[in-house]
Design a protein around this motif. Sequence first.
Motif, PDB file in Angstrom:
ATOM      1  N   ARG A 294     -56.410  93.945  45.127  1.00  0.00           N
ATOM      2  CA  ARG A 294     -56.017  92.860  44.226  1.00  0.00           C
ATOM      3  C   ARG A 294     -57.022  92.693  43.092  1.00  0.00           C
ATOM      4  NH1 ARG A 294     -52.116  89.014  46.293  1.00  0.00           N
ATOM      5  NH2 ARG A 294     -51.297  89.729  48.310  1.00  0.00           N
ATOM      6  N   THR A 295     -58.298  92.824  43.413  1.00  0.00           N
ATOM      7  CA  THR A 295     -59.309  92.714  42.360  1.00  0.00           C
ATOM      8  C   THR A 295     -59.176  93.853  41.355  1.00  0.00           C
ATOM      9  OG1 THR A 295     -60.816  91.644  43.922  1.00  0.00           O
ATOM     10  CG2 THR A 295     -61.773  92.558  41.918  1.00  0.00           C
ATOM     11  N   SER A 296     -59.008  95.058  41.861  1.00  0.00           N
ATOM     12  CA  SER A 296     -58.846  96.203  40.967  1.00  0.00           C
ATOM     13  C   SER A 296     -57.580  96.082  40.136  1.00  0.00           C
ATOM     14  CB  SER A 296     -58.824  97.504  41.782  1.00  0.00           C
ATOM     15  OG  SER A 296     -60.022  97.671  42.496  1.00  0.00           O
ATOM     16  N   LEU A 297     -56.517  95.585  40.755  1.00  0.00           N
ATOM     17  CA  LEU A 297     -55.259  95.427  40.025  1.00  0.00           C
ATOM     18  C   LEU A 297     -55.398  94.399  38.908  1.00  0.00           C
ATOM     19  CD1 LEU A 297     -52.258  96.007  39.670  1.00  0.00           C
ATOM     20  CD2 LEU A 297     -51.787  94.296  41.428  1.00  0.00           C
ATOM     21  N   MET A 298     -56.043  93.267  39.201  1.00  0.00           N
ATOM     22  CA  MET A 298     -56.249  92.261  38.161  1.00  0.00           C
ATOM     23  C   MET A 298     -57.107  92.815  37.034  1.00  0.00           C
ATOM     24  SD  MET A 298     -54.504  89.656  39.030  1.00  0.00           S
ATOM     25  CE  MET A 298     -55.170  88.476  37.873  1.00  0.00           C
ATOM     26  N   TYR A 299     -58.073  93.618  37.392  1.00  0.00           N
ATOM     27  CA  TYR A 299     -58.936  94.235  36.377  1.00  0.00           C
ATOM     28  C   TYR A 299     -58.123  95.191  35.504  1.00  0.00           C
ATOM     29  CZ  TYR A 299     -62.810  97.006  34.479  1.00  0.00           C
ATOM     30  OH  TYR A 299     -63.674  97.661  33.651  1.00  0.00           O
ATOM     31  N   ALA A 300     -57.273  95.994  36.125  1.00  0.00           N
ATOM     32  CA  ALA A 300     -56.464  96.943  35.365  1.00  0.00           C
ATOM     33  C   ALA A 300     -55.461  96.223  34.474  1.00  0.00           C
ATOM     34  CB  ALA A 300     -55.737  97.885  36.324  1.00  0.00           C
TER      35      ALA A 300
ATOM     36  N   VAL B  48     -48.625  97.847  36.610  1.00  0.00           N
ATOM     37  CA  VAL B  48     -49.230  98.345  35.369  1.00  0.00           C
ATOM     38  C   VAL B  48     -48.156  98.926  34.454  1.00  0.00           C
ATOM     39  CG1 VAL B  48     -50.894  99.976  34.423  1.00  0.00           C
ATOM     40  CG2 VAL B  48     -51.410  98.780  36.550  1.00  0.00           C
ATOM     41  N   LEU B  49     -47.194  99.605  35.056  1.00  0.00           N
ATOM     42  CA  LEU B  49     -46.095 100.171  34.283  1.00  0.00           C
ATOM     43  C   LEU B  49     -45.280  99.082  33.602  1.00  0.00           C
ATOM     44  CD1 LEU B  49     -43.797 103.020  35.519  1.00  0.00           C
ATOM     45  CD2 LEU B  49     -42.758 100.995  34.580  1.00  0.00           C
ATOM     46  N   ALA B  50     -45.196  97.911  34.207  1.00  0.00           N
ATOM     47  CA  ALA B  50     -44.409  96.818  33.626  1.00  0.00           C
ATOM     48  C   ALA B  50     -44.927  96.441  32.251  1.00  0.00           C
ATOM     49  CB  ALA B  50     -44.442  95.605  34.564  1.00  0.00           C
ATOM     50  N   ILE B  51     -46.218  96.553  32.034  1.00  0.00           N
ATOM     51  CA  ILE B  51     -46.759  96.253  30.713  1.00  0.00           C
ATOM     52  C   ILE B  51     -46.259  97.266  29.698  1.00  0.00           C
ATOM     53  CG2 ILE B  51     -48.895  96.097  29.378  1.00  0.00           C
ATOM     54  CD1 ILE B  51     -50.253  95.006  31.829  1.00  0.00           C
ATOM     55  N   GLY B  52     -46.258  98.553  30.092  1.00  0.00           N
ATOM     56  CA  GLY B  52     -45.754  99.573  29.186  1.00  0.00           C
ATOM     57  C   GLY B  52     -44.283  99.400  28.859  1.00  0.00           C
ATOM     58  N   ARG B  53     -43.493  99.095  29.883  1.00  0.00           N
ATOM     59  CA  ARG B  53     -42.067  98.880  29.634  1.00  0.00           C
ATOM     60  C   ARG B  53     -41.833  97.606  28.838  1.00  0.00           C
ATOM     61  NH1 ARG B  53     -38.450 102.089  29.083  1.00  0.00           N
ATOM     62  NH2 ARG B  53     -36.962 100.421  29.470  1.00  0.00           N
TER      63      ARG B  53
END
Length: 1316
Positions: A953-959, A1015-1020
């Motif tokens: 979760r921490t890594s995901l929030m960072y990404a 992360v892909l959701a941001i690209g889409r």
Amino acid sequence: MVAPDSEAPSNPRIVPATRESPSAAEARHSADLYIRTSWVDAALALSELEKGNIEGGRTSLWIRAWLQEQLFVLGCFLQGDAGKVLFVAILVLSTFCVGLKSAQIHSRVDQLWVQEGGRLESELKYIAKALGETDSSTHQLIIQTAKDPDASLLHAKALLDHLEVVKAATRVTVHMYDTEWRLKDLCYSPSIPDFEEYHIEKIFENIIPCAIITPLDCFWEGSQLLGPDYPISVPFLQHKLKWTQLNPQEVLEEVKGLKIQFPLSTMEAYMKRAGITSAYMKKPCLDPTDTHCPDTAPNKNGQIPDVAAVLSNGCYGFAAAYMHWPEQLIVGGVTRNNTSALRSARALQSVVQLMGEREMFEYWSESHKVHHVGWNQEKAASILDAWQRKFATEVRKTAASVSPLYTFHPFSTSTLNDILGKFSELSLKNIVVGYMIMLIYVAVTLMQWQDPVRSQAGVGIAGVLLLSMSVAAGLGFCALLGIPFNATSTQIVPFLALGLGVQDMFLLTHTYVEQSGDVPREERTGLVLKKSGLSVLLASLCNAMAFLAAALLPIPALRAFCLQAAILLLFNLGSMLLVFPAMISLDLRRRSAARSDLLCCIMPESPLPTRVKRTSGRSTTRSGKTDKNAVKDTSRQPLDPDNGGAEAKKPCCLSLSLTKWAKTHYTPFIMRPDVKVTSMLALIAVILASVWGATKVKDGLDLTDIVPENTDEHEFLSRQEKYFGFYNMYAVTQGDFEYPTNQKLLYEYHDQFVRIPNIIKNDNGGLTKFWLSLFRDWLLDLQDAFDRDFANGCITSEFFHSNASDEGILAYKLLVQTGHVDNPIEKALIKDVKNGHRLVDKEGIINPKAFYNYLSAWATNDALAYGASQGNLKPQPKRWTHLPKDENLNIPKSSPLIYTQLPFYLSGLTDTENIKNMIMSVRELCLKFEAKGLANFPSGIPFLFWEQYLYLRTSLMYALGCALAAVFIAVMVLLLNAWAALLVTLSLALLVLQLVGTMAALGVKLSAVPAVLLVLAIGRGVHFTVHLCLAFVTSIGCRRRRAMLAVEAVLAPVLHGALAAALAASMLATSEFGFVARLFLRLLLALVILGLINGLLFFPIVLALLGPAAEVRPLEHPERLSTPSPKCSPIASRKSNSDKSRNKPSPRSCAPSLTTITEEPSWHSSGQSAQSSMQSIVVQPEVVVETTTYNGSDSNSGRSTPTKTSHSGSITTKVTATANIKVEVVTPSDRKSRRSYHYYDRDRRRDRDDERDRDRDRDRDRDRDRDRDRDRDRDRERDRDRSRDRRDRYRDEREHRASPRENGRDSGHESDSSRH
């Protein structure tokens, strides 16, 4: 002078503004050039800003104008060399595709999910360095369950069926490399001590069985699995040895009575420490009526045993001290009574322990069995793989014939890696089918069935094929860069790249379709890139930067995915801006030749491009002729733009116009006040629900999710997860630790694990012994033997006698060790035995000085305990075999330890939350002792698979934060609007939050794979917001009007791109991995739906309420740009020889512009580009030229200024001339200026068939006019010369004939003329 544009069908003269109807003026003022000026032509907006006609951001307009200029030049270049560009692009992309041959696929867990540079990675590297880059031992498992889910297996019939299946499976053999391989050759067997006699060692090697963990070990029938296959004959024994009839204690007593040369005391001590007594002879029989059931069995010829009572607290193997199988390992799905005894069980499990490939290679490397083959580790691995596959096949075969009431599920730990490898393989079938569906969708969407000439299906199909090649080339480039492939690379990336690329293609195609027919053909591709290229560039750069920012994640699978996605997006960007425009240019040639779409060789008969019949207002050329080349435009199709007029009335199966629907129905609806309020309330409710759902999302990824359904592996993992939840782990101690002097700390460290609730305890509630405690127990036994022999006088301080026991002699040799290399033996130490010099002191601490000498002796002479301890000491202790008759007292000293293991069994780990809690408890304990100086860490499958969830979760929030920051920076740099960038970023953050809430609603757990999709959701989401925000900022008017214009502009391409992405993702439903369909497909479809709702409903309303200011704000009209004035034509001054001495005329002022004469009627229609056309105004002024001649000195004074008073002696002459002056208004000849001031005319349509004829007529007229102008100029020069000569002659004559009377009459005439 610049000729009219080649695409213009006529060159109408500027007419008075009164001739333009109000409807035509309204249509012209609603064109994109007036209402979206900076989107169509930022240079024009910048020019109007410099003139003071508008307000806006100068820097942003300058940047956009420069970018549009570069894109326009690029498009014109691509159109001119379309064939060459396409050929070179295919070569380059094909070259990169070759890189796919060097692709590396990572499928192991440590390669995918272990944090790079993290704690776990350093621990795994340490293990690999200490143990070698190899796998440890593998396990072959069998789980038995009843077909009736409520039935219990705790009865004899179920266990007997289990016996038949396991026995058949362990008897399989494989023939490879000219050798027969059986289980005994591959399995892990307990170690035996070294014997001086070779034949004795060989007997023990054959009699010691494979290590099989099974519930059958609680019964006599368990001995049937141990073999040996053929009974062993012992020369001095009358019967053959086989475990079904073997009582080790009785055999040892029998050997004692034979009085043969045999190390009986060593063997007796060995059996005592290992707990080898009667083996299976005193265990109950499942079938008491079996003739082979031993007489010593407690239920011989009696009743069937109580299976539940026997299995309680686990089972013991033939070496009870080292072979205790916990109940949680062999029995699953249990229920208990009030006394915690077993009452029922739903599953039984057996485990066959096999050697790893490295262990098997080393074990057989010195054997004659493999001398005839090139023995290596790969051959050992192939033998193990073949045997395991045959094992699984035999289980399925035997289970089908044993009993219809039970099912048996085989599984191998190596099979899991095979499954992960298969999961990471590229599914060509899914990709081909998905891309074919995309081709069909694009073709149907862009097809115009009733007018094949204007159809765009060929361009769409070519674009999809280009994207396919671009994706393959991008992946090949990633392979060349060394970026490894994994499951996300093969399951997500191809469809992601295709979906994003198709959306850009639809945007370009939409602009191409909207383009008017009066745009110069050589500039059409340039204008397409000029309008839409910036949107494509902005969206692609935002996507790429988001993925590159997310690549900062330390998880290898996520990093590889993000890097590959970013590279593929850059390849798609290059294809869309460099190659696809060339395809558009080739399609322009096809349409110019009036050839059918797709079938380019066919010239369709209907509908033909029809000529436009004009009854009034016919266009004329400069020669006054009617333009016969005026034809109807064929560049539009009724898919999205509104053609209007008669063309819009043509029936077509795809006549639905999304743009018209958005303009007339959708945008007015969503801009209604009640809809705005309802939508905002719905958005707030969605946000609150998403926040609540985000708190309910659990971590975890079950192994059953990544295994194909309806397979044995899937069934096994589902049963194991449901009934067992059993794992093993190791506490690893590292180097830089003084083991001899810190034994207390090591014991304390081991004892602290009793507080971990998931660790299985022994019958006394404590932990099983580890290597140091087994080492100490061995030394204590030796010390007791020495004390007896020393007390009996068998051993003295100087020597040991022949009647001393073997253990006493070994203890003597150990006691005289000093631990010093220069003085290793000191017999005087024996005298201090009574004073405290012992192998183990009263506190249980092994003599620190000789610790590593003792370790060498223990590892070799108590091999069974050493192997059962699973200590895996590295470096391995040196070998030293004790021979009682050997008087050499030197014992080699082993190297200091840098790696040891403490084994533990874990149970009750049925879900991710329990596993996380266990991991955190163990980690906390390890950190506590690391602070005390004991370098340690845990190891095992739970830590390898599930430790990622501690920091996921921490890594995901960072990404996500990095990706959103990258989007903010990209939008900020290209738009220079902080508020717009902030709104886009917040919209993307809300989209991610909504997707997390959707995961909770769908029951999807958070793991590394859903993290990739987030992360892909941001690209889409960039495609749903950035295009809309750019259209909003570049529109003119109030926020409500600009929001409506933005939705009208982007709705069609965004909707088509979203539908195309949904179709591509739908192909994941055909995957054999149910995990792909359940997770990838659901989340990708949810992402598309949420993106459409946010991008086409919520975000436009937010912009209408809180949107940023417009880039262009006109001062005269609030909702449109004032009619721009064209630039002044350059004045070409003509000079003659006679004029060289005259003063040069001053340049004409550009103000007032031609708009003060009349208003141009040629700015009109959305999407049409301006066209330069020559306009003519003819005026006939009268010019009065006066000359005055003075007598005397005044005549030579050189003054030329006329005066109204008469001079005496002067002669005044008046000349009146009428001149026809033709003023031609022509846009500048350079392309940059022409591009900014094109004129629009909706009614001028023409056919591409007459283009070449029109070009020739235009060139011929231009040459004829040029020749006529040159002739006229020469005639004027001759006339001026003749007139000058006549005036000179006349002046001379007048001077000679001058008289006062004539002068006075002339003066009076002059006065009269002045009055007139």
